[in-house]
Design an enzyme around this catalytic site. Sequence first.
Site, mmCIF file in Angstrom:
data_model
loop_
_atom_site.group_PDB
_atom_site.id
_atom_site.type_symbol
_atom_site.label_atom_id
_atom_site.label_comp_id
_atom_site.label_asym_id
_atom_site.label_seq_id
_atom_site.Cartn_x
_atom_site.Cartn_y
_atom_site.Cartn_z
ATOM 1 N N SER A 175 0.801 -1.221 0.000
ATOM 2 C CA SER A 175 0.000 0.000 0.000
ATOM 3 C C SER A 175 0.836 1.274 0.000
ATOM 4 C CB SER A 175 -0.918 -0.004 1.217
ATOM 5 O OG SER A 175 -0.183 -0.164 2.413
ATOM 6 N N HIS A 203 -5.118 -3.735 -2.061
ATOM 7 C CA HIS A 203 -4.912 -2.767 -3.146
ATOM 8 C C HIS A 203 -4.912 -3.396 -4.528
ATOM 9 C CE1 HIS A 203 -4.271 0.940 -0.903
ATOM 10 N NE2 HIS A 203 -3.806 0.147 0.043
ATOM 11 N N LYS A 234 -11.551 -0.101 -1.496
ATOM 12 C CA LYS A 234 -10.580 0.588 -2.367
ATOM 13 C C LYS A 234 -11.122 0.584 -3.797
ATOM 14 C CE LYS A 234 -7.312 0.410 1.176
ATOM 15 N NZ LYS A 234 -6.707 -0.467 2.154
HETATM 16 C C1 LIG Z 1 -6.619 -0.541 3.607
HETATM 17 C C2 LIG Z 1 -5.954 -1.797 3.958
HETATM 18 C C3 LIG Z 1 -6.482 -2.656 4.929
HETATM 19 C C4 LIG Z 1 -7.667 -2.274 5.765
HETATM 20 O O1 LIG Z 1 -8.831 -2.435 5.049
HETATM 21 P P1 LIG Z 1 -10.130 -1.605 5.522
HETATM 22 O O2 LIG Z 1 -11.230 -2.252 4.765
HETATM 23 O O3 LIG Z 1 -9.868 -0.202 5.113
HETATM 24 O O4 LIG Z 1 -10.232 -1.783 6.983
HETATM 25 C C5 LIG Z 1 -5.880 -3.863 5.146
HETATM 26 N N1 LIG Z 1 -4.765 -4.209 4.473
HETATM 27 C C6 LIG Z 1 -4.208 -3.401 3.549
HETATM 28 C C7 LIG Z 1 -2.986 -3.836 2.837
HETATM 29 C C8 LIG Z 1 -4.781 -2.166 3.269
HETATM 30 O O5 LIG Z 1 -4.226 -1.354 2.383
#
Ligand SMILES: *Cc1c(COP(=O)(O)O)cnc(C)c1O
Length: 386
Positions: A175, A203, A234
């Site tokens: 990320s 992602h 996302k």
């Molecule tokens: C954003 C993210 C999360 C968390 O997910 P949410 O649905 O926003 O709680 C977990 N792992 C990674 C790699 C992320 O980028």
Amino acid sequence: MFHKRLQQIADQSLTRSVRVLESATGPVVQFGGRPVILLCSNDYLGLAVHPLVTQAAIRAIEQYGAGSGASRLICGTLPPHHRLESALASFKRTESALIFGSGYLANIGVLPRLIGRDGLILADRLCHASLIDGCRLSGADFRIFRHCDSMHVESLLKRRTPNRPTLIVTDGLFSMDGDLAPLTELASLAERYDAILYVDDAHGTGILGATGRGTLEELGVEDKIPFHMGTLGKAFGSSGAYVVGSRETTEYLLNTARPFIFATAPPPSTAAAALASLDVLQQEPERRARLWANRHYLFHGLQRLGFRLTATVSPILPILVGDASRALSFAEQMLAHGVYAPAIRPPTVPNHTSRIRVTVTSEHTTSQLDEALRAFEVAGRAAHLI
Ligand SMILES: *Cc1c(COP(=O)(O)O)cnc(C)c1O
């Protein structure tokens, strides 16, 4: 009561604050009373504001209410949850899928069910915070391996106590750096050393691979990794997360993962929105094509200007600055020139690697990207980054 601790945070230029966006997310948003080009959203395909997606959410609220009323196992499972799980399983070509309220909840719920106190976890140094927390909750011994270094993983596997339960943990698409985990190598190590591989594809989901199934599809390892997780907040433009795998895997998690059992089910509207996103993803592959074209355009533009980027291969284009206070002032300069992309500082990234994490979407126009590049040039010169 917390004054001193807040002061310590401030002394390191690490104070955080909430900033209010005054419009829906998009390539241009209203911020601080004026339009700015947004270059930090994870809504990579513009699906959060796609009419079919927002309409699906509205219809689900009208039909099933604003909230789900209980946890999934009591009476909180409504048709949108059920349909979304079926659709995700068939999209991912797995037997089964299980959705969670968020990626954070999925990771802290699933990881402690994959390994216990007697086990060993090997995790990439740049793993997401929710993975680290899930690892800690398991009570297993916890070793960090060098970022994307499968040789390091193998040397740790060789040194472990024979037959010790072992879990390898990694992001699929990282990320904060935008690079991909060496999943082919990690999957074969997991097989050879009888370890479980847990991949978080938050992602990669929706944007990587020929059909958007994610990092596993991109790297051709879907049949080598029996289950994995990803998120719906996302590229899917909604909220929530999923685990896909065998029926046995999801049944085990349904029976044991505490955030699944003890949290109120996600609202029917977010499940319905994610379901609609899954349709759009398949019906409008041109969104992915536009995303990658924009990614290449902005990447080469930033490179031409002389910025130092991470080894990214994705729409995440982090500009390395180093010092937290310098990253902050660069972000402020960018904002003054009409571009919103905030500084990312420790502990989100390792010390001395503060950066501007630029993300581009399918929805930016070339003229918006040109305007952003002009702002990067002026602010980058002022900050002595180029
Ligand atoms: C954003 C993210 C999360 C968390 O997910 P949410 O649905 O926003 O709680 C977990 N792992 C990674 C790699 C992320 O980028």
